[in-house]
Design an enzyme around this catalytic site. Structure first.
Site, PDB file in Angstrom:
ATOM      1  N   ASP A  46      -3.200 -10.942  -1.700  1.00 29.12           N
ATOM      2  CA  ASP A  46      -3.629 -10.370  -0.417  1.00 29.12           C
ATOM      3  C   ASP A  46      -5.131 -10.015  -0.496  1.00 29.12           C
ATOM      4  O   ASP A  46      -5.650  -9.755  -1.580  1.00 29.12           O
ATOM      5  CB  ASP A  46      -2.805  -9.092  -0.190  1.00 29.12           C
ATOM      6  CG  ASP A  46      -2.924  -8.509   1.206  1.00 29.12           C
ATOM      7  OD1 ASP A  46      -2.002  -8.723   2.010  1.00 29.12           O
ATOM      8  OD2 ASP A  46      -3.927  -7.823   1.491  1.00 29.12           O
ATOM      9  N   HIS A  80       0.801  -1.233   0.000  1.00 29.29           N
ATOM     10  CA  HIS A  80       0.000   0.000   0.000  1.00 29.29           C
ATOM     11  C   HIS A  80       0.836   1.286   0.000  1.00 29.29           C
ATOM     12  O   HIS A  80       0.307   2.351  -0.321  1.00 29.29           O
ATOM     13  CB  HIS A  80      -0.924   0.050   1.223  1.00 29.29           C
ATOM     14  CG  HIS A  80      -1.955  -1.041   1.261  1.00 29.29           C
ATOM     15  ND1 HIS A  80      -2.840  -1.262   0.225  1.00 29.29           N
ATOM     16  CD2 HIS A  80      -2.239  -1.980   2.210  1.00 29.29           C
ATOM     17  CE1 HIS A  80      -3.635  -2.287   0.545  1.00 29.29           C
ATOM     18  NE2 HIS A  80      -3.284  -2.739   1.734  1.00 29.29           N
ATOM     19  N   ASP A 114      -4.382 -12.621   4.583  1.00 30.54           N
ATOM     20  CA  ASP A 114      -5.543 -12.031   5.267  1.00 30.54           C
ATOM     21  C   ASP A 114      -6.842 -12.359   4.532  1.00 30.54           C
ATOM     22  O   ASP A 114      -7.920 -11.894   4.903  1.00 30.54           O
ATOM     23  CB  ASP A 114      -5.382 -10.520   5.470  1.00 30.54           C
ATOM     24  CG  ASP A 114      -4.858  -9.793   4.251  1.00 30.54           C
ATOM     25  OD1 ASP A 114      -4.739 -10.416   3.176  1.00 30.54           O
ATOM     26  OD2 ASP A 114      -4.572  -8.592   4.372  1.00 30.54           O
ATOM     27  N   HIS A 121      -6.468  -7.364   0.340  1.00 28.64           N
ATOM     28  CA  HIS A 121      -6.614  -5.955  -0.027  1.00 28.64           C
ATOM     29  C   HIS A 121      -6.006  -5.685  -1.409  1.00 28.64           C
ATOM     30  O   HIS A 121      -5.025  -6.330  -1.786  1.00 28.64           O
ATOM     31  CB  HIS A 121      -5.916  -5.059   1.009  1.00 28.64           C
ATOM     32  CG  HIS A 121      -6.444  -5.216   2.404  1.00 28.64           C
ATOM     33  ND1 HIS A 121      -5.904  -6.116   3.300  1.00 28.64           N
ATOM     34  CD2 HIS A 121      -7.458  -4.598   3.054  1.00 28.64           C
ATOM     35  CE1 HIS A 121      -6.572  -6.031   4.451  1.00 28.64           C
ATOM     36  NE2 HIS A 121      -7.513  -5.123   4.331  1.00 28.64           N
TER      37      HIS A 121
HETATM   38 ZN   LIG Z   1      -4.070  -7.068   3.253  1.00 32.45          ZN
END
Ligand SMILES: [Zn+2]
Length: 374
Positions: free
Chosen positions: A171, A136, A260, A173
């Site tokens: 992931d 990120h 995650d 996200h």
């Molecule tokens: Zn994540």
């Protein structure tokens, strides 16, 4: 054929704490290492345990602004002179400042650069930096628990070696920082499979974000509905990922292997088990492409240790025993390495998840596949 692998780790990577109550707990890296150690993962000379080196400020500067690097160093030393808010840091938010932050972030980025160097120089066929995958971070600010963007830094290094790179991010996200770094670049194919930004941070990662200019068609996003399970996930994964990788024919594949997505992860809603995760990782392994593997998110500590131990087993072509060592029961529980139960998702939610995944797949095929003559 036995593969040469490197696992980049040193306990210095797992000793810092972002904040007492912060969900990102670097001790998960130590649990993963200890679990692998208990299985004898580093006993063969085809599996190297390699300590990381810190990234230099010059290396960090290939992506990050001089201002930002100096600010992180200043916050790390507890010195003043910079406004934390300007760089997206705050005491109680996702990105707290802590003593030694610069060194911790530079070490995990250096670990990914070292892994990239070992791949580029053909010392190993696969290298796994579980402390990396901080996807990120942006050029000029922190985001989503990430200070420096080690996947983007490693990819930039590989491009300097004239290598074409496919980046696959599994992931939960969206891999927004990596997508942003190569949005206009056709030398890097980025693919991110994640819980839809409609429901989860960072709120991006939709199919129409497909790149600009020369990079048009080289940013691929596969958003999924919350509560998507192994079967629906894998069906979408197989429809999109192998054809694109085959068509792009990269010299190196860089993967962000965040776990995650796991069904009991406290921050997300996907319902992936170790079975689905391992199958996705085995598919990558079968491509036989030089492979830089990175960690990523994962906030159920037992799931992180077990899943990344399984992933390294895939890299080595080894199946670890299912029994977990009694010595680690306190850290990762006394269950089994692989999940023995499947999470149950109500039929109507499952039906919505299937429709959502199929819709994403169709839209990617329309928007991106023609660029790759698919
Ligand atoms: Zn994540």
């Amino acid at each position: 054929m036995s593969r040469r692998a490197a696992f980049i780790y040193d306990e210095a990577l797992s000793h810092h704490q972002l904040r007492g109550d912060h969900p990102m707990r670097p001790v998960r890296l130590q649990y993963t290492y200890e679990l692998l150690q208990s299985y004898g993962a580093f006993d063969q000379n085809t599996s190297l345990l390699v300590p990381p080196r810190p990234a230099t400020a010059e290396e960090l500067g290939k992506l990050h602004s001089t201002d930002y690097i100096a600010a992180v160093r200043s916050f790390s030393e507890g010195a003043g002179g910079y406004d934390p808010g300007r760089f997206n840091f705050s005491a109680q938010g996702d990105n707290p400042m802590y003593r030694g932050m610069y060194d911790a972030a530079a070490l995990s980025s250096g670990a990914s650069l070292l892994a990239a160097e070992m791949i580029a120089s053909k010392q190993v066929d696969v290298a796994f930096n579980i402390s990396g995958g901080l996807h990120h971070a942006s050029a000029g600010h922190a985001s989503g628990f990430c200070v420096f963007n080690d996947p983007a830094l490693a990819i930039k290094y590989l491009l300097e070696q004239n290598l074409r790179v496919a980046y696959l991010d599994i992931d939960a996200h969206h891999g927004d920082g990596v997508q942003e770094a190569f949005f206009d670049d056709d030398r890097v194919l980025t693919i991110s499979i994640h819980e839809s930004g409609q429901y989860l941070f960072p709120g991006t990662g939709f199919v129409p974000e497909a790149g600009v200019g020369r990079g048009d068609g080289y940013s691929v996003n596969l958003p999924l509905y919350p509560y998507t399970d192994d079967e629906i996930y894998l069906a979408a994964y197989y429809e999109i990922v192998p054809p694109l990788i085959k068509a792009f024919a990269p010299d190196v594949v860089v993967t962000q292997l965040g776990i995650d997505t796991y069904h009991s992860d406290p921050l997300t809603h996907l319902q992936i088990t170790t079975r689905g995760y391992v199958e996705a990782v085995k598919e990558i392994s079968q491509w036989g492409i030089p492979w830089l593997a990175l960690g990523g998110g994962g906030y159920d500590l037992s799931a992180v240790a077990r899943s990344w131990a399984l992933a390294y087993g895939v890299m080595l072509n080894v199946e670890w025993p299912d029994a977990l060592p009694a010595s680690l029961a306190e850290q990762i529980g006394d269950g089994t390495l692989r999940d023995s139960v499947t999470p149950s998702v109500p039929d109507d939610v499952r039906s919505d998840a299937r429709k959502y995944a199929e819709d994403s797949v169709e839209r990617i095929k329309e928007r991106v596949f023609p660029t790759h003559s698919l």
